[in-house]
Design a protein around this motif. Structure first.
Motif, mmCIF file in Angstrom:
data_model
loop_
_atom_site.group_PDB
_atom_site.id
_atom_site.type_symbol
_atom_site.label_atom_id
_atom_site.label_comp_id
_atom_site.label_asym_id
_atom_site.label_seq_id
_atom_site.Cartn_x
_atom_site.Cartn_y
_atom_site.Cartn_z
ATOM 1 N N ALA A 8 30.613 42.525 46.790
ATOM 2 C CA ALA A 8 32.082 42.022 46.988
ATOM 3 C C ALA A 8 32.469 42.367 45.362
ATOM 4 N N SER A 9 33.870 42.447 44.858
ATOM 5 C CA SER A 9 33.951 42.728 43.688
ATOM 6 C C SER A 9 33.785 41.787 42.766
ATOM 7 N N MET A 10 34.021 42.245 41.388
ATOM 8 C CA MET A 10 33.908 41.189 40.042
ATOM 9 C C MET A 10 35.004 40.301 40.119
ATOM 10 N N PRO A 11 34.762 38.977 39.828
ATOM 11 C CA PRO A 11 33.682 38.515 38.771
ATOM 12 C C PRO A 11 32.616 37.897 39.525
ATOM 13 N N LEU A 12 32.737 37.685 40.996
ATOM 14 C CA LEU A 12 31.779 36.725 41.676
ATOM 15 C C LEU A 12 30.895 37.539 42.380
ATOM 16 N N CYS A 13 31.016 38.882 42.513
ATOM 17 C CA CYS A 13 30.003 39.822 43.061
ATOM 18 C C CYS A 13 29.354 39.206 44.250
ATOM 19 N N THR A 14 29.782 38.584 44.967
ATOM 20 C CA THR A 14 29.114 37.959 46.270
ATOM 21 C C THR A 14 28.211 39.210 46.915
ATOM 22 N N ILE A 29 26.938 38.827 57.324
ATOM 23 C CA ILE A 29 26.687 37.432 56.512
ATOM 24 C C ILE A 29 27.438 37.335 55.391
ATOM 25 N N ASP A 30 28.285 36.110 55.294
ATOM 26 C CA ASP A 30 29.036 35.944 54.011
ATOM 27 C C ASP A 30 29.987 36.797 53.568
ATOM 28 N N PRO A 31 30.814 37.561 54.635
ATOM 29 C CA PRO A 31 31.762 38.533 54.255
ATOM 30 C C PRO A 31 32.742 38.192 53.168
ATOM 31 N N ASN A 32 32.586 38.776 52.020
ATOM 32 C CA ASN A 32 33.799 38.301 51.002
ATOM 33 C C ASN A 32 34.324 39.665 50.481
ATOM 34 N N ALA A 33 33.723 40.928 50.732
ATOM 35 C CA ALA A 33 34.447 42.258 50.175
ATOM 36 C C ALA A 33 35.545 42.490 51.127
ATOM 37 N N TYR A 59 34.827 29.501 49.295
ATOM 38 C CA TYR A 59 35.613 30.811 49.610
ATOM 39 C C TYR A 59 35.139 32.004 49.093
ATOM 40 N N ASP A 60 34.325 31.941 48.170
ATOM 41 C CA ASP A 60 33.755 33.347 47.657
ATOM 42 C C ASP A 60 32.656 33.925 48.470
ATOM 43 N N HIS A 61 32.516 33.219 49.743
ATOM 44 C CA HIS A 61 31.566 33.961 50.726
ATOM 45 C C HIS A 61 32.270 34.247 52.160
#
Length: 205
Positions: A8-14, A29-33, A59-61
């Protein structure tokens, strides 16, 4: 089984993962992109998304969960403890029609067998998912670190117990650790270099 890493994108970059079995059924698994990234890859691989698996309910996952379910009809699996409607929605977005994990549960999708390992500490409903020599560790175990325990439902006491539990599983040193953030690792490296996990190992002696 094919494993695709989608960050996923910055800043969390999951770190998020798309797994595709031999018969073309897939889990994420944990789709946040952005959802479109998963959908395009599914189309390229001629695969069908059948399940969304969450290591925990932050939320970030799960930013793409709703759209992926709408587009594919995939089921959602997570711990009931993180699916509670009483959580702070800034951290735990509301979810519906959830299939809940049980600790130690095993389930198969195509050639992929998943084992659910309840690892509370980062959240009360955190789990790790073991599949084919890969430990999807969410925000429980990182490369050289562990997840924070100071957010809602977090607990350092529970985290220590979860690390002892992971240490007691006797996973092979070459088991890949694929965490929710940061670089990948192996259980062997973490046993040697991760202070928190090595301390848990010492507790087993």
């Amino acid at each position: 089984m094919k494993i695709f890493h989608i960050q996923a994108s910055m800043p969390l970059c999951t770190n998020t993962f798309l797994l595709i079995g031999e018969q073309g059924h897939a889990v994420v698994i944990d789709p946040n992109a952005p959802a479109q990234r998963y959908l395009e890859l599914l189309q390229q691989q001629n695969a069908q998304l059948v399940a969304v698996l969450l290591t925990h309910g932050h939320y970030d996952h799960m930013g793409a969960v709703a759209q992926l379910r709408e587009k594919t009809g995939a089921s959602l699996m997570m711990s009931q403890l993180d699916a509670s409607p009483h959580m702070d929605e800034r951290l735990f977005p509301p979810v519906h029609d959830v299939t809940c994990y049980t600790d130690g549960e095993k389930f198969c999708i195509d050639d992929m067998e998943f084992q659910v390992i309840a690892t509370p500490g980062h959240t009360s409903g955190s789990v790790c998912l073991l599949c084919g020599g890969n430990l999807f560790s969410g925000d429980t175990l990182f490369c050289g670190e562990i997840g924070r325990t100071d957010l809602e439902t977090g607990s350092m006491v529970q985290m220590n117990a979860s690390l002892r539990k992971l240490a007691a599983l006797g996973l092979d040193d070459d088991t890949r650790v694929l965490p929710g953030h940061g670089p990948f690792s192996t259980m062997g490296k973490e046993k040697e270099a991760n202070y928190y996990l090595s301390a848990a190992l010492e507790d087993q002696l």
